[in-house]
Design a protein around this motif. Sequence first.
Motif, mmCIF file in Angstrom:
data_model
loop_
_atom_site.group_PDB
_atom_site.id
_atom_site.type_symbol
_atom_site.label_atom_id
_atom_site.label_comp_id
_atom_site.label_asym_id
_atom_site.label_seq_id
_atom_site.Cartn_x
_atom_site.Cartn_y
_atom_site.Cartn_z
ATOM 1 N N GLN A 127 36.848 0.982 17.144
ATOM 2 C CA GLN A 127 36.915 -0.290 16.576
ATOM 3 C C GLN A 127 38.123 -0.463 15.703
ATOM 4 N N ALA A 128 38.333 0.509 14.845
ATOM 5 C CA ALA A 128 39.416 0.387 13.938
ATOM 6 C C ALA A 128 40.820 0.564 14.585
ATOM 7 N N SER A 129 40.883 1.092 15.991
ATOM 8 C CA SER A 129 42.197 1.400 16.508
ATOM 9 C C SER A 129 42.862 0.228 17.142
ATOM 10 N N VAL A 130 42.300 -0.945 16.908
ATOM 11 C CA VAL A 130 42.969 -2.231 17.224
ATOM 12 C C VAL A 130 43.921 -2.235 16.100
ATOM 13 N N ALA A 160 50.869 0.694 16.407
ATOM 14 C CA ALA A 160 51.535 0.011 17.628
ATOM 15 C C ALA A 160 51.206 -1.280 17.651
ATOM 16 N N ASN A 161 49.941 -1.757 17.464
ATOM 17 C CA ASN A 161 49.593 -3.035 17.723
ATOM 18 C C ASN A 161 49.773 -3.966 16.736
ATOM 19 N N LEU A 162 50.185 -3.311 15.305
ATOM 20 C CA LEU A 162 50.892 -4.398 14.216
ATOM 21 C C LEU A 162 52.112 -4.701 14.796
ATOM 22 N N LEU A 163 52.997 -3.679 15.291
ATOM 23 C CA LEU A 163 54.406 -4.192 15.686
ATOM 24 C C LEU A 163 54.088 -5.389 16.619
ATOM 25 N N ASP A 167 42.984 -1.758 24.821
ATOM 26 C CA ASP A 167 42.834 -2.958 25.652
ATOM 27 C C ASP A 167 43.828 -4.267 25.113
ATOM 28 N N PHE A 168 43.675 -4.227 23.830
ATOM 29 C CA PHE A 168 44.401 -5.450 23.143
ATOM 30 C C PHE A 168 45.995 -5.103 23.261
ATOM 31 N N GLY A 169 46.594 -4.046 23.204
ATOM 32 C CA GLY A 169 47.736 -3.548 23.151
ATOM 33 C C GLY A 169 48.398 -3.743 24.843
#
Length: 266
Positions: free
Chosen positions: A72-75, A79-82, A137-139
């Motif tokens: 859950q926290a991996s979102v 990498a996703n923040l960039l 999945d978001f990335g």
Amino acid sequence: MTGIPASAAGGSSAARGASGPGGSGPPGLTGARAAKGSSGQQAARNDADTSGDQEGARQARGGKLTAAAVNQASVWNVANLLTMLRLLLVPGFVALMLAEGGYDPAWRSLAWAAFAIAMITDLFDGHLARTYNLVTDFGKIADPIADKAIMGAALICLSGLGDLPWWVTVVILGRELGITLLRFLVIRYGVIPASRGGKLKTLTQGVAVGMYVLALTGWLATLRYWVMAAAIVLTVVTGLDYVRQAIVLRRRGIAERRAAPEEAQG
């Protein structure tokens, strides 16, 4: 006394030996004690095994909860923040690009800085996600959207300002959207991997568009024309190669599906 048979004496000695240490106590009582002790040890071992199983189950449940929390926290990984930063840069880039009518060299330089940051983060976020297992999945969804958004915004702004012919924007964006759609259409048969030509195309497009964003004059303005020409050629050639790969992948997938029932029957 001397008349007692040796066998009787031996039997008496055996009886005393069986009675336990020191020859005291009935033989049956000693055996019962031994059986009782063995049963107690077995019960203790069973209790220990049960406790161990319960502890293992608790640890397994705790591990699953921990893994779920990490997923859950991996979102919110780097990498996703960039990728999110790149998405946020799109409206900022457009505002800077069109400030003061879109022809002020200072504002164009700031717009170029925003574009450059977006392109650099595009290189790093994918590398970080693959290297440190930060793929989410978001990335997978947001990364290509961010790529197309910043490039599309730059091309549309340049064509709107008259710095770049509209047909160039149509060719580049049409190719990008078309290949993305093609990937989705053939994903049931497999994944079309990114080729070296595709990566070179992306780099050349970024350099060419960046040069057009800047208010260049003289030989640099001429150089950007040829860099953009190279980007267009790579865009078309790599696009046709992706179409070829998609056709081969689809044919192979259909052939494998047809062959599977025949092998099962044979």
